[in-house]
Design a protein around this motif. Structure first.
Motif, PDB file in Angstrom:
ATOM      1  N   GLY A 152       0.894  -1.250  -0.145  1.00  0.00           N
ATOM      2  CA  GLY A 152      -0.075  -0.020   0.120  1.00  0.00           C
ATOM      3  C   GLY A 152       0.944   1.222   0.104  1.00  0.00           C
ATOM      4  O   GLY A 152       0.689   2.299  -0.791  1.00  0.00           O
ATOM      5  N   SER A 153       1.837   1.465   0.825  1.00  0.00           N
ATOM      6  CA  SER A 153       2.843   2.445   0.823  1.00  0.00           C
ATOM      7  C   SER A 153       3.372   2.784  -0.325  1.00  0.00           C
ATOM      8  O   SER A 153       3.494   3.911  -0.985  1.00  0.00           O
ATOM      9  N   ILE A 154       4.066   1.764  -0.988  1.00  0.00           N
ATOM     10  CA  ILE A 154       4.673   1.840  -2.207  1.00  0.00           C
ATOM     11  C   ILE A 154       3.759   2.263  -3.455  1.00  0.00           C
ATOM     12  O   ILE A 154       3.989   3.189  -4.429  1.00  0.00           O
ATOM     13  N   ALA A 155       2.327   1.843  -3.419  1.00  0.00           N
ATOM     14  CA  ALA A 155       1.504   2.167  -4.278  1.00  0.00           C
ATOM     15  C   ALA A 155       0.916   3.418  -4.129  1.00  0.00           C
ATOM     16  O   ALA A 155       0.511   4.121  -5.060  1.00  0.00           O
ATOM     17  N   VAL A 156       0.970   4.139  -2.907  1.00  0.00           N
ATOM     18  CA  VAL A 156       0.459   5.504  -2.752  1.00  0.00           C
ATOM     19  C   VAL A 156       1.641   6.379  -3.337  1.00  0.00           C
ATOM     20  O   VAL A 156       1.415   7.608  -4.009  1.00  0.00           O
ATOM     21  N   ILE A 157       2.889   6.152  -3.056  1.00  0.00           N
ATOM     22  CA  ILE A 157       4.103   6.820  -3.860  1.00  0.00           C
ATOM     23  C   ILE A 157       3.707   6.912  -5.420  1.00  0.00           C
ATOM     24  O   ILE A 157       3.891   7.831  -6.035  1.00  0.00           O
ATOM     25  N   CYS A 158       3.350   5.789  -5.963  1.00  0.00           N
ATOM     26  CA  CYS A 158       3.333   5.545  -7.360  1.00  0.00           C
ATOM     27  C   CYS A 158       2.117   6.363  -7.966  1.00  0.00           C
ATOM     28  O   CYS A 158       2.161   7.165  -8.628  1.00  0.00           O
ATOM     29  N   THR A 159       1.125   6.189  -7.318  1.00  0.00           N
ATOM     30  CA  THR A 159      -0.248   7.064  -7.595  1.00  0.00           C
ATOM     31  C   THR A 159      -0.032   8.475  -7.358  1.00  0.00           C
ATOM     32  O   THR A 159      -0.372   9.378  -8.253  1.00  0.00           O
ATOM     33  N   PHE A 160       0.637   8.966  -6.546  1.00  0.00           N
ATOM     34  CA  PHE A 160       0.772  10.318  -6.042  1.00  0.00           C
ATOM     35  C   PHE A 160       1.663  10.902  -7.298  1.00  0.00           C
ATOM     36  O   PHE A 160       1.126  12.053  -7.815  1.00  0.00           O
ATOM     37  N   PHE A 161       2.603  10.288  -7.407  1.00  0.00           N
ATOM     38  CA  PHE A 161       3.672  10.940  -8.667  1.00  0.00           C
ATOM     39  C   PHE A 161       3.093  10.928 -10.000  1.00  0.00           C
ATOM     40  O   PHE A 161       2.969  11.793 -10.896  1.00  0.00           O
ATOM     41  N   LEU A 162       2.167   9.882 -10.167  1.00  0.00           N
ATOM     42  CA  LEU A 162       1.448   9.372 -11.728  1.00  0.00           C
ATOM     43  C   LEU A 162       0.381  10.600 -11.606  1.00  0.00           C
ATOM     44  O   LEU A 162       0.223  11.177 -12.669  1.00  0.00           O
ATOM     45  N   GLY A 163      -0.276  10.935 -10.452  1.00  0.00           N
ATOM     46  CA  GLY A 163      -1.501  11.887 -10.654  1.00  0.00           C
ATOM     47  C   GLY A 163      -0.765  13.216 -10.632  1.00  0.00           C
ATOM     48  O   GLY A 163      -1.406  13.949 -11.412  1.00  0.00           O
ATOM     49  N   LEU A 164       0.386  13.687 -10.127  1.00  0.00           N
ATOM     50  CA  LEU A 164       0.869  14.969 -10.119  1.00  0.00           C
ATOM     51  C   LEU A 164       1.422  15.001 -11.566  1.00  0.00           C
ATOM     52  O   LEU A 164       1.416  15.854 -12.339  1.00  0.00           O
ATOM     53  N   ALA A 165       2.127  13.880 -12.340  1.00  0.00           N
ATOM     54  CA  ALA A 165       2.521  13.832 -13.869  1.00  0.00           C
ATOM     55  C   ALA A 165       1.268  14.321 -14.658  1.00  0.00           C
ATOM     56  O   ALA A 165       1.421  15.225 -15.693  1.00  0.00           O
ATOM     57  N   PHE A 166       0.146  13.623 -14.547  1.00  0.00           N
ATOM     58  CA  PHE A 166      -1.063  13.950 -15.233  1.00  0.00           C
ATOM     59  C   PHE A 166      -1.661  15.228 -15.192  1.00  0.00           C
ATOM     60  O   PHE A 166      -2.102  15.938 -15.986  1.00  0.00           O
ATOM     61  N   ALA A 167      -1.733  15.567 -13.986  1.00  0.00           N
ATOM     62  CA  ALA A 167      -2.389  17.204 -13.616  1.00  0.00           C
ATOM     63  C   ALA A 167      -1.514  18.089 -14.270  1.00  0.00           C
ATOM     64  O   ALA A 167      -2.190  19.003 -14.763  1.00  0.00           O
ATOM     65  N   THR A 168      -0.214  18.302 -14.098  1.00  0.00           N
ATOM     66  CA  THR A 168       0.567  19.051 -14.515  1.00  0.00           C
ATOM     67  C   THR A 168       0.917  19.213 -15.980  1.00  0.00           C
ATOM     68  O   THR A 168       1.246  20.186 -16.428  1.00  0.00           O
TER      69      THR A 168
END
Length: 353
Positions: A152-168
């Motif tokens: 779960g912790s590794i997945a949170v890191i992945c989804t946070f940066f993926l979401g940030l990359a998509f949003a920007t």
């Protein structure tokens, strides 16, 4: 997150009442008590409901295929959590889900931007590589789900940066999917950090790994505009960034499979050779192990952002060498501890803890 937080206590209650529990029936399993393993229900509920409500279907027309493929893995995981599924049948479900997003949604790796000298790929190779990649990453997250809070912790890191990359890069629907999955996992982690009250099970880990793999493919192939972007400077940088996000589960899975094959054993034969087992053998608690591996993931991601403008294969070598250096240090620390006399081991454990 709110949906998952409200759902998990009810799932725990029903699981205990109906005795739908994970039994600690092998030496490899670390937990000693019976614990519900249907946390994936809460994760899938939060992720699928919020994504379906908020994404722009006109902008992201392939959402129905992603949801259908995720549902196949979710149901396969539920069955495996309850009565066990033959590994070959589970693999067929993973390949089927991958084929749906590749063939119907047309999410596939079309261009490797010079990695290993490969640029634009023929259609058949593109399909094959994407199906294998999505299936492998889905299994990789399943394999690192070995201690409380790690997957779960590794997945949170992945989804946070993926979401940030998509949003920007103004790709808001995939950003919503990323953040919806992140929120659901955070809600689940409230009940999964040691001492865990529930596990995510295969219904959670397979879906999480698959969705992260699909989002990584979407990021590397569909994002085209990088002008003024603070995260990525080119398509090559995006591909390198996606690899760095997935590096800990992928590196661990490759290493474990390779070790087993070199010993003449099946790569799918379970053992205690994962990175988290090494850290536990050094005397670290579940929480400290999760923190160490999460920090290693963040270090690799940070290195990637700084070297993304270097020649692509040079950048990849730097990432691999960094990971190998971290693992080598961990390996020799564990080896030195295993060679200590029994009385010194207990003293060293007290010191570490």
């Amino acid at each position: 997150m709110a949906l998952c937080v409200s759902a998990i206590p009810r799932i725990i209650y029903i699981s205990k009442k109906k005795k739908l529990l994970d039994q600690p029936d092998s030496d490899r399993k670390i937990h000693k008590e019976v614990i519900p393993n249907l946390g994936g229900i809460g994760i899938f509920l939060g992720f699928s409901v919020i994504s379906s409500l908020l994404i722009n279907s006109a902008e992201f027309t392939q959402w129905n295929y992603v949801l259908a493929a995720s549902l196949i893995l979710f149901l396969t995981g539920i069955k495996d959590d309850l009565i066990n599924v033959n590994p070959s049948k589970k693999l067929i479900a993973q390949i089927t889900a991958s084929m749906i997003v590749v063939m119907l949604a047309d999410f596939r790796l079309e261009h490797l931007h010079g990695f290993f000298g490969i640029y634009e790929m023929p259609y058949w190779l593109s399909v094959l590589l994407t199906v294998v990649g999505c299936t492998f990453i889905s299994n990789a997250f399943n394999l690192i789900d070995g201690i409380d809070g790690l997957a779960g912790s590794i997945a949170v890191i992945c989804t946070f940066f993926l979401g940030l990359a998509f949003a920007t890069t103004h790709n808001y629907s995939p950003a919503i999917i990323s953040f919806a999955l992140m929120g659901a996992i955070i809600g689940f982690l409230r009940f999964n950090y040691q001492p865990a009250r529930i596990f995510m099970g295969d219904s959670g880990s397979l879906v999480i790994g698959f969705v992260i793999a699909v989002l990584s493919v979407v990021l590397t192939q569909k994002v085209k505009h990088f002008e003024g972007n603070v995260l990525f400077h080119s398509p090559r940088g995006v591909l390198l960034g996606a690899l760095s996000l997935l590096f800990i589960p992928v590196f661990d899975t490759f290493r474990v499979f390779g070790t087993r094959l070199m010993k003449g054993r099946s790569p799918f034969q379970a053992d205690r050779t994962h990175l988290h087992h090494y850290l536990l053998d050094l005397g670290y608690s579940h929480m400290k192990t999760v923190i160490i591996l999460s920090l290693c993931s963040l270090v690799i991601i940070g290195i990637t952002f700084f070297i993304q403008d270097y020649p692509v294969n040079v950048s990849l070598c730097v990432i691999i060498l960094s990971a190998c250096a971290l693992f080598t240090l961990l390996f020799f620390m564990r080896k030195s501890r295993m060679n200590l006399p029994v009385e010194n081991k207990s003293k060293k454990n007290k010191l570490i803890l």
